[in-house]
Design an enzyme around this catalytic site. Structure first.
Site, PDB file in Angstrom:
ATOM      1  N   ASP A 198       0.819  -1.221   0.000  1.00 47.59           N
ATOM      2  CA  ASP A 198       0.000   0.000   0.000  1.00 47.59           C
ATOM      3  C   ASP A 198       0.851   1.269   0.000  1.00 47.59           C
ATOM      4  O   ASP A 198       0.655   2.155  -0.833  1.00 47.59           O
ATOM      5  CB  ASP A 198      -0.904   0.057   1.253  1.00 47.59           C
ATOM      6  CG  ASP A 198      -2.031  -0.958   1.185  1.00 47.59           C
ATOM      7  OD1 ASP A 198      -2.385  -1.387   0.068  1.00 47.59           O
ATOM      8  OD2 ASP A 198      -2.556  -1.324   2.255  1.00 47.59           O
ATOM      9  N   ARG A 244      -1.514   4.830  17.161  1.00 46.76           N
ATOM     10  CA  ARG A 244      -1.762   5.714  16.015  1.00 46.76           C
ATOM     11  C   ARG A 244      -1.547   7.189  16.312  1.00 46.76           C
ATOM     12  O   ARG A 244      -0.908   7.893  15.530  1.00 46.76           O
ATOM     13  CB  ARG A 244      -3.159   5.482  15.422  1.00 46.76           C
ATOM     14  CG  ARG A 244      -3.359   4.106  14.811  1.00 46.76           C
ATOM     15  CD  ARG A 244      -2.219   3.680  13.954  1.00 46.76           C
ATOM     16  NE  ARG A 244      -2.460   2.445  13.227  1.00 46.76           N
ATOM     17  CZ  ARG A 244      -1.506   1.581  12.905  1.00 46.76           C
ATOM     18  NH1 ARG A 244      -0.257   1.803  13.269  1.00 46.76           N
ATOM     19  NH2 ARG A 244      -1.789   0.495  12.221  1.00 46.76           N
ATOM     20  N   ASP A 252      -7.936   3.363  11.012  1.00 42.47           N
ATOM     21  CA  ASP A 252      -6.733   4.184  11.127  1.00 42.47           C
ATOM     22  C   ASP A 252      -6.831   5.518  10.374  1.00 42.47           C
ATOM     23  O   ASP A 252      -6.228   6.504  10.777  1.00 42.47           O
ATOM     24  CB  ASP A 252      -5.501   3.397  10.665  1.00 42.47           C
ATOM     25  CG  ASP A 252      -5.157   2.297  11.667  1.00 42.47           C
ATOM     26  OD1 ASP A 252      -5.564   2.432  12.832  1.00 42.47           O
ATOM     27  OD2 ASP A 252      -4.509   1.321  11.270  1.00 42.47           O
ATOM     28  N   SER A 288      -3.026 -10.123   7.703  1.00 38.32           N
ATOM     29  CA  SER A 288      -2.611  -8.741   7.855  1.00 38.32           C
ATOM     30  C   SER A 288      -2.343  -8.532   9.348  1.00 38.32           C
ATOM     31  O   SER A 288      -3.225  -8.711  10.183  1.00 38.32           O
ATOM     32  CB  SER A 288      -3.736  -7.833   7.366  1.00 38.32           C
ATOM     33  OG  SER A 288      -3.587  -6.570   7.946  1.00 38.32           O
TER      34      SER A 288
HETATM   35  N1  ARG Z   1      -9.074  -3.533  14.743  1.00 39.57           N
HETATM   36  C1  ARG Z   1      -7.950  -3.019  15.428  1.00 39.57           C
HETATM   37  C2  ARG Z   1      -8.017  -1.523  15.521  1.00 39.57           C
HETATM   38  O1  ARG Z   1      -8.616  -0.885  14.714  1.00 39.57           O
HETATM   39  C3  ARG Z   1      -6.628  -3.505  14.899  1.00 39.57           C
HETATM   40  C4  ARG Z   1      -6.375  -3.411  13.446  1.00 39.57           C
HETATM   41  C5  ARG Z   1      -5.049  -3.983  13.162  1.00 39.57           C
HETATM   42  N2  ARG Z   1      -4.672  -4.013  11.803  1.00 39.57           N
HETATM   43  C6  ARG Z   1      -4.274  -5.116  11.175  1.00 39.57           C
HETATM   44  N3  ARG Z   1      -3.880  -5.013   9.967  1.00 39.57           N
HETATM   45  N4  ARG Z   1      -4.296  -6.274  11.755  1.00 39.57           N
HETATM   46  O2  ARG Z   1      -7.462  -0.948  16.412  1.00 39.57           O
END
Ligand code: ARG
Length: 392
Positions: free
Chosen positions: A13, A93, A122, A170
């Site tokens: 990405d 984040r 995110d 992922s």
């Molecule tokens: N769902 C979680 C959050 O939004 C974690 C996302 C993690 N990303 C991943 N590619 N596993 O905080």
């Protein structure tokens, strides 16, 4: 040419983003990776890829101490959990975004770019912080061009970006936990296979022998393990290791994303569960019933703020003040017993403990039982009246 700082992981990405920012947005790209405790190869890869793709100026920013001290420790004090998830990704984040903003200012960049798609959380978390802290434009090329995964692959190929080898899941990993999603896990009936996990043993494979652990807290934050004083970063790492070995910290939930999509999420966050459990046990020892009840509401609101990317909402700062005030007395020691996926608090002590062994003891006469008679007699007054006046 206008400069843009891109939050860069070296994956497909964000590699595609570099080229799009140059070709479609006509910008000079600077890449950056913020270290919040990812595996070492994820810290080294972005720099190597940035060089390979065209000698881009790249920064690696070590924010691990700050993450532990200013983010994770706040989460411990608040017992932060969102729908059973200790917020590992969500908590990192705002820090990542803050570091990128600082870099953009230093580099005189007018824009900040990220590789989020339009489906996840995110994008909200990054942009909320960027807009709160700077006047930079925000560019999200993948989302703005509405690219699918296969369109991205085609584009990558056309500009010589190496395609990823077939990764199964992922994964997002930092000091506070590891999130695993995608591939077969998208079917919520499929049990996560062992190969999805790397921080935790299954309870079947955990040691036969139980392990005792002593965690010392000062004003709501952990400061020592088994009597040994430790810095935040080392202490958190050690907790992950110990609890992970005993099969603690696996989570498998259907989670409500910010935009309302439900997603199946698998996590392993052994240290987070260990520390929050111990911390809460100490709160139960030192805080009043009223405080504990209120703290529960604070946990809920605080966790939602983190999950929803509202780190810079003033309410988070207001709550921090209140939490710190309450945590002045959350000092003491907690003993835990870890064994094959279970973790029990088996002991606690604090100079501010509100537990009075003498008072609850059957042998004690300090509390004159006779004085309770009147209080007990009228205790359920309204219920008794209700049963008198209303007969079905
Ligand atoms: N769902 C979680 C959050 O939004 C974690 C996302 C993690 N990303 C991943 N590619 N596993 O905080």
């Amino acid at each position: 040419m206008e400069k843009v700082v891109l939050a860069f992981s070296g994956g497909l990405d964000t590699s595609v983003c570099i080229k799009l920012l140059e070709e479609k947005y006509d910008m000079e790209v600077i890449t950056a990776c913020v270290d919040v405790g990812q595996p070492r190869e994820e810290i080294e890869r972005p720099e190597a890829v940035a060089t390979d793709l065209g000698n881009y100026k790249h920064y690696t920013i070590d924010a691990r101490e700050e993450f532990a001290q200013d983010y994770i420790f706040k989460a411990i004090k608040a017992n932060a959990l969102y729908e059973g998830y200790p917020l590992s990704t969500a908590l990192a984040r705002p820090l990542i975004a803050t570091k990128i903003v600082e870099l953009a200012q230093k580099e005189g960049a007018t824009a900040i770019a990220h590789g989020c798609t339009g489906k996840g959380n995110d994008q909200f978390r990054f942009e909320a912080v960027i807009r709160s802290l700077s006047d930079c434009k925000v560019i999200a090329p993948i989302r703005e061009m509405n690219l699918t995964r296969s369109e991205e692959m085609d584009y990558a190929q056309s500009c010589g970006i190496p395609l990823p080898s077939d990764k199964l899941y992922s994964i997002d990993e930092n000091l506070w936990g590891r999130a695993i999603e995608g591939d077969i896990l998208e079917d919520p009936m499929v049990e996560p296979p062992e190969d999805a996990f790397s921080w935790t043993r299954s309870s079947e494979d955990a040691p036969e022998e139980a392990q005792y652990l002593e965690i010392e807290f000062e004003k709501g934050v952990p400061v020592a393990l088994n009597g040994e004083k430790m810095e935040p970063l080392a202490l958190i790492n050690k907790c992950n290791e110990i609890a992970g070995t005993h099969g603690i910290g696996r989570v498998d939930i259907i989670e409500d994303r910010i935009i309302g999509l439900k997603s199946r999420e698998v996590y392993e966050t052994p240290g987070a569960f260990l520390l929050i459990k111990a911390h809460h046990a100490l709160e139960q020892t030192t805080l009043t019933r009223n405080e504990l009840k209120f703290a529960q509401q604070v946990t809920e609101t605080y966790s939602e703020l983190i999950y929803n990317g509202m780190w810079h909402d003033p309410l988070r700062e207001d709550l921090d003040q209140m939490i710190d005030h309450m945590q002045r007395r959350v000092t003491g020691t907690v003993h835990l017993k870890l064994h094959k996926g279970s973790m029990r608090v088996v002991g606690r002590k604090s100079p501010y403990s509100l537990y009075q062994q003498e008072a609850v003891s059957f042998e004690d006469k300090a509390l004159d039982q006779r004085e309770m008679t009147g209080m007990v007699k009228n205790y359920a007054m309204q219920a008794a009246l209700y049963h008198k006046v209303y007969k079905e």
